[in-house]
Scaffold this motif. Structure first.
Motif, PDB file in Angstrom:
ATOM      1  N   ALA A 181      -3.293  38.335  65.503  1.00 11.58           N
ATOM      2  CA  ALA A 181      -2.733  38.423  66.844  1.00 11.58           C
ATOM      3  C   ALA A 181      -1.268  37.974  66.823  1.00 11.58           C
ATOM      4  N   ARG A 185       0.690  37.377  72.141  1.00 18.20           N
ATOM      5  CA  ARG A 185      -0.729  37.585  72.437  1.00 18.20           C
ATOM      6  C   ARG A 185      -1.486  36.268  72.381  1.00 18.20           C
ATOM      7  N   LEU A 189      -2.668  35.400  76.009  1.00 22.54           N
ATOM      8  CA  LEU A 189      -4.047  35.845  76.159  1.00 22.54           C
ATOM      9  C   LEU A 189      -5.045  34.759  75.746  1.00 22.54           C
ATOM     10  N   HIS A 190      -4.727  34.071  74.648  1.00 22.14           N
ATOM     11  CA  HIS A 190      -5.682  33.092  74.134  1.00 22.14           C
ATOM     12  C   HIS A 190      -5.468  31.707  74.721  1.00 22.14           C
ATOM     13  N   MET A 191      -4.215  31.256  74.750  1.00 24.70           N
ATOM     14  CA  MET A 191      -3.994  29.856  75.120  1.00 24.70           C
ATOM     15  C   MET A 191      -3.828  29.644  76.624  1.00 24.70           C
ATOM     16  N   PRO A 193      -5.120  30.890  79.408  1.00 23.66           N
ATOM     17  CA  PRO A 193      -6.299  30.624  80.239  1.00 23.66           C
ATOM     18  C   PRO A 193      -6.878  29.221  80.000  1.00 23.66           C
ATOM     19  N   ASN A 194      -6.698  28.700  78.797  1.00 20.49           N
ATOM     20  CA  ASN A 194      -7.278  27.390  78.494  1.00 20.49           C
ATOM     21  C   ASN A 194      -6.392  26.230  78.954  1.00 20.49           C
TER      22      ASN A 194
END
Lengths: 273, 240
Positions: A181, A185, A189-191, A193-194
């Protein structure tokens, strides 16, 4: 695991805060939205016969010294205040979060440079750069948005940097990078939201602060200017009439209170939800 | 043994810390060479801090070696020790499994069938695809991680202590899964573990690492029944 247990024990209280905050925030938003399209009276129409009349059925919040309907004016004023605050948080929050994300994710030189810049800005009271911009550009709602969003960038950078630096250590980030990725991205996309548990409350606190800052600047006469009405500008008008027409200050202050309280509770609730 | 999938030759280097006063640190790996053949399960044993994970990262290209070379015929994927932390908590299982495919540009129409195929292969019920990893058990999480590693049909999966955090019975299920997947897909595994029993039951060959160097490598039965290096003997003694 520990996190989940803490959330569970605070779940009930968190839900109450969340619901209360949602109800208050939505009613302010609804009030604002209606005010954008419909007000009972023309908020600028003067009426010499009804100067400073107390609240009644025909004028829910009474009238001011020009006989203008305060309810209609508060509706318009809330619209100005809320939209200034929304744009401020959107601009300042997005820029600050992005800078913080870059600093937290890459670390190293990018982190050092960005954070020292942010330290430098934080060394001044947030209002000072805002005052500088207003004195250069002049008052008006667009300039207030610009000034306040710049003033809000460092605090968002700080919060977001801490959140992203914490997430970066987690194996799922390494896993995403190993899958090939790209950095954007992984970040978006990954971090992202967290980090919502940290960033969303920061946004709501920022919104409350922006409402108060706009009101403060307009009260001082360096914010929103007539013919735009804002809650802060109206509060400054109401101050001179505190004994003659106390309902004026109460109406403006009351709406301001509900808006700030609602969004504050919403943020508190989101933190525990 | 058929053609090697992975050829590691004379690998040296590892972490180096840059400080104000120049470069500091120690070369972690010392002249490491081995091969992994197609569909082979190779174990890598050694105490913690000997450079097993560094070797894994070099194979995957996250850490650059100081010298030596890694030649891979195909793709390599990784499975981590702690399955809970290596899965994105915001994604559903379906999204986690789709992500490697999306990153490698697989058309959208192919996503769902590929996900469902690999999930079934890894013993994940279809209903689990809709949940987030936080609600799964450790064994299920590791199955998801293995499925995510295998979904792009890599030639090699590097598994770093994949069963160390699991209960014995759950671990046995995962080992069985790896055996079955190897047979069905022909994927090779580099299986890092400090548990010699696991290595003995699962692997075809074993590499023994000490202080960054491979002190012994060979067929599992040979190495475990007649170890040639004193360190391997000590490792075996400590288990018995």
């Amino acid at each position: 695991m520990r996190n989940r247990i803490a959330v569970r024990s605070g779940g009930r209280a968190g839900r109450v805060l969340l619901i209360l905050g949602l109800v208050l925030t939505l009613s302010v938003l609804l009030f604002t939205l209606i005010g954008a399209f419909y007000t009972p009276y023309d908020p600028t129409e003067m009426n010499g016969l009804e100067k400073l009349s107390p609240p009644s059925l025909s004028h829910l919040f009474g009238t001011d010294k020009f006989g203008r309907d305060i309810f209609s004016r508060v509706m318009k004023g809330t619209l100005t205040t809320v939209s200034v605050a929304l744009f401020t948080v959107a601009l300042g929050g997005a820029a600050g979060s992005l800078l913080g994300a870059v600093a937290g994710y890459y670390g190293g030189a990018a982190d050092a440079i960005l954070m020292r810049l942010s330290d430098t800005l934080t060394a001044f009271p947030a209002m000072l750069p805002a005052l500088l911009i207003i004195s250069l550009l002049g008052p008006g709602k667009y300039h207030v948005v610009l000034a306040l969003s710049l003033a809000f960038v460092p605090s968002f950078t700080r919060v977001s940097r801490a959140a992203f630096a914490g997430e970066r250590q987690k194996p799922y980030v390494t896993a995403a990078r190993l899958q090939g990725a790209s950095d954007p991205r992984v970040l978006l996309l990954h971090m992202l939201p967290n980090t919502r548990r940290v960033l969303l409350p920061a946004v709501t606190i920022g919104f409350s602060n922006a409402v108060l800052a706009e009101a403060g600047m307009s009260y001082l006469g360096i914010g929103v200017t007539p013919p735009d009405a804002s809650l802060g500008y109206m509060l400054s008008e109401a101050q001179g009439l505190l004994s003659a027409a106390p309902w004026y200050a109460l109406a403006c202050g009351g709406v301001l209170l509900v808006a700030v309280l609602g969004v504050g509770l919403l943020g508190e609730g989101l933190k525990h939800a | 043994m058929s053609d090697p999938i992975l050829t590691v030759s004379s690998l040296c280097g590892g972490y180096e810390k840059k400080t104000l006063f120049g470069k500091q640190g120690r070369p972690v790996l010392r002249d490491v060479s081995f091969t992994v053949g197609k569909g082979e399960i190779v174990g890598l044993v050694g105490e913690s801090g000997t450079g097993k994970s560094t070797l894994a990262k070099m194979i995957l290209g996250v850490v650059m070696p100081a010298s030596g070379a890694v030649a891979l015929a195909g793709q390599a994927r990784m499975v981590f020790q702690n399955p809970g932390a290596s899965l994105n908590p915001s994604f559903t299982v379906r999204r986690i499994l789709e992500e490697p495919l999306r990153v490698s540009g697989v058309p959208r129409a192919e996503l769902a069938p590929r996900v469902e195929e690999i999930a079934a292969q890894c013993g994940l019920e279809k209903s689990l695809l809709a949940v987030r990893p936080g609600t799964l058990s450790g064994g299920q999480q590791q199955r998801v991680a293995i499925a995510a590693a295998l979904i792009t049909r890599p030639a090699l999966v590097v598994a770093d202590e994949p069963v160390s955090a699991l209960d014995v019975t759950v671990a046995a299920g995962i080992l069985e899964l790896i055996r079955r997947l190897r047979a069905e897909t022909g994927t090779a595994f580099l299986f890092i573990s400090h548990d010699l029993n696991v290595i003995a039951s699962l692997c075809d060959r074993v590499l023994v690492m000490k202080d960054g160097a491979l002190v012994e490598q060979g067929d599992v039965k040979t190495v475990f029944t007649s170890p040639s290096h004193p360190y391997t003997r000590r490792l075996l003694d400590s288990v018995l």
